[in-house]
Write a protein that holds these residues in place. Structure first.
Motif, short mmCIF file in Angstrom:
data_model
loop_
_atom_site.label_atom_id
_atom_site.label_comp_id
_atom_site.label_asym_id
_atom_site.label_seq_id
_atom_site.Cartn_x
_atom_site.Cartn_y
_atom_site.Cartn_z
N GLN A 68 70.26 -7.94 -44.55
CA GLN A 68 70.55 -8.07 -46.56
C GLN A 68 70.78 -9.49 -46.19
O GLN A 68 72.03 -10.01 -45.49
CB GLN A 68 71.47 -7.83 -47.30
N CYS A 69 70.12 -10.55 -46.75
CA CYS A 69 70.40 -12.21 -47.18
C CYS A 69 70.69 -12.48 -48.15
O CYS A 69 70.67 -12.19 -49.05
CB CYS A 69 69.38 -12.71 -45.99
N TYR A 70 70.92 -13.71 -48.10
CA TYR A 70 72.00 -14.08 -49.74
C TYR A 70 70.94 -15.03 -49.80
O TYR A 70 70.68 -15.90 -49.10
CB TYR A 70 72.93 -14.18 -49.69
N TYR A 71 70.18 -15.15 -51.19
CA TYR A 71 69.03 -16.00 -50.89
C TYR A 71 69.65 -17.44 -52.74
O TYR A 71 70.04 -16.44 -53.72
CB TYR A 71 67.91 -15.67 -51.87
N CYS A 83 66.35 -9.19 -44.87
CA CYS A 83 65.97 -10.45 -44.79
C CYS A 83 64.43 -10.87 -43.99
O CYS A 83 63.74 -9.09 -43.68
CB CYS A 83 66.47 -10.73 -43.22
#
Length: 84
Positions: A68-71, A83
């Motif tokens: 999981q990525c933070y956008y 991601c």
């Protein structure tokens, strides 16, 4: 003296258990130092610690989620997604 206290706080925050706790601790310590230096009073340090702690916890929570990525979208809102 102030540097010794700052290093002690950072050291204690790194010793936390999870990435969320580490992020919150490091963010709070950094925010307190920055807020205190910027305003020159305790109220600024307290506000900086609160803002830094919340921000660090959010970033740390994302670090605990593999894949999981933070956008941010074009309006500045934060969200988490897979991601690439």
């Amino acid at each position: 003296m102030k540097k010794a206290i700052a290093f002690a706080l950072i050291g204690l925050s790194i010793a936390s258990c999870t990435a969320t706790e580490q992020g919150a601790g490091i963010g709070a310590a950094s925010g307190a130092v920055i807020g205190g230096v910027a305003t020159g009073n305790v109220r600024g340090a307290a506000v900086g610690a609160a803002i830094g702690g919340v921000t660090g916890a959010v970033i740390g929570r994302v670090a605990e989620q593999p894949g999981q990525c933070y956008y941010r979208d074009r309006y500045g809102r934060r969200y988490i997604d897979d991601c690439p």
